[in-house]
Enzyme design. Structure first.
Site, PDB file in Angstrom:
ATOM      1  N   VAL A  12      43.124  38.821  41.452  1.00 43.04           N
ATOM      2  CA  VAL A  12      43.675  39.653  40.385  1.00 43.04           C
ATOM      3  C   VAL A  12      42.570  40.296  39.539  1.00 43.04           C
ATOM      4  CG1 VAL A  12      44.925  39.521  38.184  1.00 43.04           C
ATOM      5  CG2 VAL A  12      45.930  38.577  40.254  1.00 43.04           C
ATOM      6  N   LYS A  36      29.215  34.243  43.350  1.00 45.29           N
ATOM      7  CA  LYS A  36      30.186  35.343  43.463  1.00 45.29           C
ATOM      8  C   LYS A  36      29.600  36.614  42.862  1.00 45.29           C
ATOM      9  CE  LYS A  36      34.884  33.599  43.615  1.00 45.29           C
ATOM     10  NZ  LYS A  36      36.227  33.630  43.066  1.00 45.29           N
ATOM     11  N   GLU A 152      50.612  40.645  36.396  1.00 45.84           N
ATOM     12  CA  GLU A 152      50.162  41.381  37.582  1.00 45.84           C
ATOM     13  C   GLU A 152      51.142  41.146  38.735  1.00 45.84           C
ATOM     14  OE1 GLU A 152      47.610  43.604  38.139  1.00 45.84           O
ATOM     15  OE2 GLU A 152      48.832  43.699  39.951  1.00 45.84           O
ATOM     16  N   LEU A 154      50.492  42.517  42.040  1.00 42.11           N
ATOM     17  CA  LEU A 154      49.894  42.844  43.340  1.00 42.11           C
ATOM     18  C   LEU A 154      50.156  41.731  44.351  1.00 42.11           C
ATOM     19  CD1 LEU A 154      47.166  40.961  43.870  1.00 42.11           C
ATOM     20  CD2 LEU A 154      46.170  42.524  42.241  1.00 42.11           C
ATOM     21  N   LYS A 205      57.391  38.204  35.077  1.00 38.98           N
ATOM     22  CA  LYS A 205      56.537  37.792  36.207  1.00 38.98           C
ATOM     23  C   LYS A 205      57.161  36.608  36.952  1.00 38.98           C
ATOM     24  CE  LYS A 205      53.292  37.279  39.020  1.00 38.98           C
ATOM     25  NZ  LYS A 205      53.167  38.164  40.165  1.00 38.98           N
ATOM     26  N   ASN A 209      58.751  36.726  40.841  1.00 39.22           N
ATOM     27  CA  ASN A 209      58.240  35.888  41.934  1.00 39.22           C
ATOM     28  C   ASN A 209      59.277  34.872  42.404  1.00 39.22           C
ATOM     29  OD1 ASN A 209      55.818  37.037  42.327  1.00 39.22           O
ATOM     30  ND2 ASN A 209      54.572  35.314  41.629  1.00 39.22           N
ATOM     31  N   GLY A 254      61.205  32.223  58.523  1.00 38.87           N
ATOM     32  CA  GLY A 254      59.907  31.692  58.941  1.00 38.87           C
ATOM     33  C   GLY A 254      59.763  30.233  58.552  1.00 38.87           C
ATOM     34  N   GLY A 258      54.054  30.493  51.276  1.00 39.94           N
ATOM     35  CA  GLY A 258      52.868  29.755  50.834  1.00 39.94           C
ATOM     36  C   GLY A 258      52.123  30.639  49.860  1.00 39.94           C
ATOM     37  N   CYS A 261      50.815  31.953  44.777  1.00 39.39           N
ATOM     38  CA  CYS A 261      51.768  32.315  43.711  1.00 39.39           C
ATOM     39  C   CYS A 261      53.148  31.680  43.843  1.00 39.39           C
ATOM     40  CB  CYS A 261      51.885  33.831  43.640  1.00 39.39           C
ATOM     41  SG  CYS A 261      50.357  34.598  43.078  1.00 39.39           S
TER      42      CYS A 261
HETATM   43  P1  NAD Z   1      41.510  33.124  41.809  1.00 38.28           P
HETATM   44  O1  NAD Z   1      41.469  31.653  41.835  1.00 38.28           O
HETATM   45  O2  NAD Z   1      41.369  33.898  43.070  1.00 38.28           O
HETATM   46  O3  NAD Z   1      40.429  33.677  40.795  1.00 38.28           O
HETATM   47  C1  NAD Z   1      40.165  33.147  39.533  1.00 38.28           C
HETATM   48  C2  NAD Z   1      38.728  33.460  39.186  1.00 38.28           C
HETATM   49  O4  NAD Z   1      38.493  33.105  37.831  1.00 38.28           O
HETATM   50  C3  NAD Z   1      37.706  32.691  40.017  1.00 38.28           C
HETATM   51  O5  NAD Z   1      36.764  33.580  40.586  1.00 38.28           O
HETATM   52  C4  NAD Z   1      37.043  31.754  39.002  1.00 38.28           C
HETATM   53  O6  NAD Z   1      35.702  31.469  39.315  1.00 38.28           O
HETATM   54  C5  NAD Z   1      37.161  32.574  37.738  1.00 38.28           C
HETATM   55  N1  NAD Z   1      37.050  31.843  36.479  1.00 38.28           N
HETATM   56  C6  NAD Z   1      37.547  30.632  36.125  1.00 38.28           C
HETATM   57  N2  NAD Z   1      37.199  30.315  34.872  1.00 38.28           N
HETATM   58  C7  NAD Z   1      36.467  31.360  34.400  1.00 38.28           C
HETATM   59  C8  NAD Z   1      35.846  31.646  33.162  1.00 38.28           C
HETATM   60  N3  NAD Z   1      35.878  30.797  32.136  1.00 38.28           N
HETATM   61  N4  NAD Z   1      35.208  32.827  33.020  1.00 38.28           N
HETATM   62  C9  NAD Z   1      35.140  33.704  34.044  1.00 38.28           C
HETATM   63  N5  NAD Z   1      35.709  33.476  35.240  1.00 38.28           N
HETATM   64  C10 NAD Z   1      36.370  32.338  35.419  1.00 38.28           C
HETATM   65  O7  NAD Z   1      42.907  33.478  41.109  1.00 38.28           O
HETATM   66  P2  NAD Z   1      43.867  34.728  41.422  1.00 38.28           P
HETATM   67  O8  NAD Z   1      44.564  34.532  42.720  1.00 38.28           O
HETATM   68  O9  NAD Z   1      43.128  35.990  41.152  1.00 38.28           O
HETATM   69  O10 NAD Z   1      44.961  34.515  40.274  1.00 38.28           O
HETATM   70  C11 NAD Z   1      44.637  34.687  38.924  1.00 38.28           C
HETATM   71  C12 NAD Z   1      45.940  34.705  38.139  1.00 38.28           C
HETATM   72  O11 NAD Z   1      46.745  35.826  38.517  1.00 38.28           O
HETATM   73  C13 NAD Z   1      46.833  33.488  38.360  1.00 38.28           C
HETATM   74  O12 NAD Z   1      47.505  33.190  37.173  1.00 38.28           O
HETATM   75  C14 NAD Z   1      47.818  33.965  39.403  1.00 38.28           C
HETATM   76  O13 NAD Z   1      49.043  33.284  39.348  1.00 38.28           O
HETATM   77  C15 NAD Z   1      48.008  35.406  38.992  1.00 38.28           C
HETATM   78  N6  NAD Z   1      48.414  36.289  40.095  1.00 38.28           N
HETATM   79  C16 NAD Z   1      47.852  36.131  41.314  1.00 38.28           C
HETATM   80  C17 NAD Z   1      48.220  36.996  42.341  1.00 38.28           C
HETATM   81  C18 NAD Z   1      47.648  36.820  43.724  1.00 38.28           C
HETATM   82  O14 NAD Z   1      48.192  37.415  44.653  1.00 38.28           O
HETATM   83  N7  NAD Z   1      46.595  36.055  43.916  1.00 38.28           N
HETATM   84  C19 NAD Z   1      49.138  38.033  42.091  1.00 38.28           C
HETATM   85  C20 NAD Z   1      49.649  38.173  40.818  1.00 38.28           C
HETATM   86  C21 NAD Z   1      49.280  37.294  39.802  1.00 38.28           C
END
Ligand code: NAD
Length: 445
Positions: A12, A36, A152, A154, A205, A209, A254, A258, A261
Site C-alpha cells: 500500500v 528495502k 485503500e 487496491l 474498508k 473487504n 476455490g 487468503g 487482507c
Molecule cells: P506490508 O506489510 O506489505 O508493508 C508495511 C510496511 O511498513 C513494511 O515495509 C514495514 O517495514 C513498514 N513499517 C513498519 N513500521 C514502520 C515504521 N514505523 N516506519 C516506517 N515503515 C514501517 O503491508 P501492506 O500489505 O502494504 O498493508 C498495509 C496496510 O494497508 C494494512 O493495514 C493493510 O490491511 C492495508 N491494505 C493492504 C492491501 C494489500 O493488498 N496489501 C490493500 C488495501 C489495504
C-alpha cells in the site's frame, strides 16, 4: 507544492507513494528496513507488482520521489503524512495496531509544521481518533495536527492499475481543511471522491473487504453442495451472473481466500463487533467456511490415498493468488505443512512465489524449474494457484509425466472435457469428478 511523506513501503505505502509522485506530487517514502530502502533507491521494487519498477525508476529520476529511513527529518518537513504500515492479526483475531501507533509517536516527536496525518492502513473503527489523541499527547513542537482516514482499496497483482484508476477515493475527515487538502491531492487522479466521517470511512474498508470475502465463502459453500447434489457450480454461477444484482465477479469457487487482507479483516471486524456486544453472524459464517475450505483438496485426496507417507506430491502454485509473490495466508502453506508432517515428498513450482517460500521451507521441499519437472514421476498433483501458465498448460502433461495422474485442482483451472480426454483422475471444486485413470488401469489389467 505540498511535501508528502508516506510511512511504510509495503504494497500500500509504496504503490501510493509512487503513484502520488507519478501524478506530480513531491513524495518521500519512509521505511524502517534499511535493505528495502537501499533496493528502492536502486530503482528496484522489493515486491512483485506489475508496472511498479518502471514508475519507481521514472520518478526517482525526476526527483519527485525519494526513499529514506530517516523519518525524523522527513516528518519534520512534511505537510501531509500518509500512514501505510501493516495492521496484522493478533492471536485473538483483533487488529494489531502497534505499527500504526509507533508511527503516530514518531510523527508526534518530529513534526515541525502544521500537518495532516492520513491513515491509509486498514484500521478498526475509532482508530483515527486514537491516532490523533496519541499524536497530540506526544507532540513536541507547537504545531496543528489533524488525522483523516483514507482507506485503500487496491488489490495485489493489479495495485498500480488500481491506484491510477481507482473505483473511488474515500475520505473520512472532521474538518473542511482536511477534506479540501485530500480532495486537492487526489484531483490529478480524476477519480470519484466520497467524503464522510472518519468512522464511516474506516467502516467502508471493512464492509467492502468482508462483503467480498462473504461472496467467496458463499460460492464455495454452494460449490460444496453442488458436489453433494450432482450440480455443476460453473453452470450455476454462469447463469447467476446474468442477474446484474449478482454480477460475474468473485463467483469463482476455490480453496478459499487468503492474502494479507480478507482473512485478517474478516476476523478483525468480527472481533470488534463482539467487543461491542453485537454478533456479526454473516462474517462469522464466511470465516468458518473459509477455514474448512482451505483443506478441501487434502480431504479429496484422502478418498484416493490411504496415506501420504513417501507419496510424491506435485504442487502447482504457491501464492495466495496469481500476479503476486505474497504468501501471506496462502492455502498452500498449511497444506504443504500437513503433507510434510505426514511424510510426503513435496515438489513445487510457482512462477514468482518460490523465493519467498524458500524462507519458510529452505530444504524440506524440492523447488522445480517448471511444470514438467514438478510433475515428473509424481503420484498426485495439487493445484493451489491459477497462474496463467498453469491454466494454459496442456492437460496431457499430467498423463505423460506423472506416475499416476491423480489431480486435485483447487482453482478449477481445467476444462472437464479436455480432462476426460486426457485420461486422468481429476477432482475440482463443485464440479463432477473424472475417474478416467482408474477405468483405464482396470481395462489394461
Ligand atoms: P506490508 O506489510 O506489505 O508493508 C508495511 C510496511 O511498513 C513494511 O515495509 C514495514 O517495514 C513498514 N513499517 C513498519 N513500521 C514502520 C515504521 N514505523 N516506519 C516506517 N515503515 C514501517 O503491508 P501492506 O500489505 O502494504 O498493508 C498495509 C496496510 O494497508 C494494512 O493495514 C493493510 O490491511 C492495508 N491494505 C493492504 C492491501 C494489500 O493488498 N496489501 C490493500 C488495501 C489495504
Amino acid at each position: 507544492m505540498l511535501n508528502i511523506a508516506v510511512a511504510g513501503t509495503g504494497y500500500v505505502g509504496l504503490v501510493t507513494g509512487v503513484c502520488m509522485a507519478e501524478v506530480g506530487h513531491k513524495v518521500t517514502c519512509v521505511d524502517h528496513i534499511q535493505d528495502k530502502i537501499d533496493i528502492l533507491n536502486k530503482g528496484i521494487s522489493p515486491i512483485f507488482e506489475p508496472g511498479l519498477d518502471e514508475l519507481i525508476v521514472k520518478n526517482l529520476k525526476s526527483k519527485d520521489l525519494c526513499f529514506t529511513t530517516d523519518f525524523a527529518s522527513t516528518y519534520a518537513q512534511a505537510d501531509v503524512i500518509f500512514i501505510g504500515v501493516g495492521t496484522p492479526e493478533n492471536e485473538d483475531g483483533s487488529a494489531n495496531l502497534n505499527y500504526v501507533y509507533t508511527v503516530a509517536r514518531q510523527i508526534a516527536e518530529t513534526v515541525q509544521r502544521n500537518c495532516l496525518i492520513v491513515v491509509k492502513s486498514t484500521v478498526p473503527i475509532g482508530t483515527n481518533e486514537k491516532v490523533e489523541a496519541i499524536i497530540k499527547e506526544y507532540l513536541i513542537h507547537d504545531v496543528e495536527v489533524e488525522v483523516a482516514s483514507n482507506p485503500e482499496f487496491l488489490a495485489q497483482g493489479t495495485a498500480v492499475r488500481d491506484t491510477l484508476n481507482a473505483s473511488r477515493i474515500v475520505i473520512g475527515a472532521e474538518s473542511d481543511y482536511a477534506k479540501e487538502t485530500l480532495v486537492d491531492i487526489y484531483k490529478p487522479f480524476n477519480q470519484p471522491i466520497l467524503t464522510m466521517s472518519r468512522r464511516s470511512a474506516e467502516m467502508v474498508k471493512y464492509a467492502s473487504n468482508d462483503f467480498l470475502a462473504l461472496k467467496i465463502s458463499f460460492v464455495n459453500d454452494i460449490a460444496n453442495l453442488c458436489e453433494v447434489v450432482g450440480a455443476n457450480i460453473e453452470e450455476v454461477t454462469s447463469a447467476m451472473s446474468y442477474d446484474e444484482r449478482i454480477g460475474n465477479k468473485f463467483l469463482n469457487p476455490g480453496i478459499g481466500y487468503g492474502g494479507s487482507c480478507f482473512p485478517k479483516d474478516t476476523k478483525a471486524l468480527h472481533w470488534l463487533s463482539e467487543e461491542e456486544g453485537y454478533v456479526l453472524r454473516t462474517v462469522k459464517a464466511a470465516i468458518e467456511v473459509n477455514e474448512k475450505q482451505k483443506f478441501k483438496l487434502i480431504k479429496m485426496a484422502r478418498q484416493d490415498f490411504t496415506t501420504f507417507k513417501n507419496v510424491k506430491v506435485a504442487v502447482l502454485g504457491l501464492t495466495f493468488k496469481p500476479g503476486t509473490d505474497d504468501l501471506r495466508e496462502a492455502p498452500s502453506i498449511p497444506n504443504i505443512r500437513l503433507l510434510l508432517n505426514e511424510g510426503a515428498k513435496v515438489h513445487v513450482y510457482d512462477p514468482v512465489g518460490m523465493e519467498n517460500f524458500k524462507k519458510l521451507y529452505p530444504t524440506e521441499i524440492q523447488y522445480e524449474q517448471n511444470i514438467m519437472g514438478t510433475l515428473k514421476d509424481a503420484d498426485l498433483c495439487f493445484v493451489f494457484t491459477e497462474w496463467a501458465e498453469i491454466k494454459d498448460m496442456d492437460v496431457n502433461l499430467f498423463q505423460n509425466y506423472m506416475k499416476s495422474p491423480f489431480i486435485y485442482d483447487g482453482r478449477n483451472c481445467f476444462d472437464l472435457v479436455q480432462v476426460k480426454e486426457a485420461g486422468i483422475n481429476y477432482r475440482s471444486i463443485g464440479r463432477p469428478s473424472i475417474n478416467e485413470y482408474k477405468v483405464k488401469r482396470e481395462v489394461s489389467v
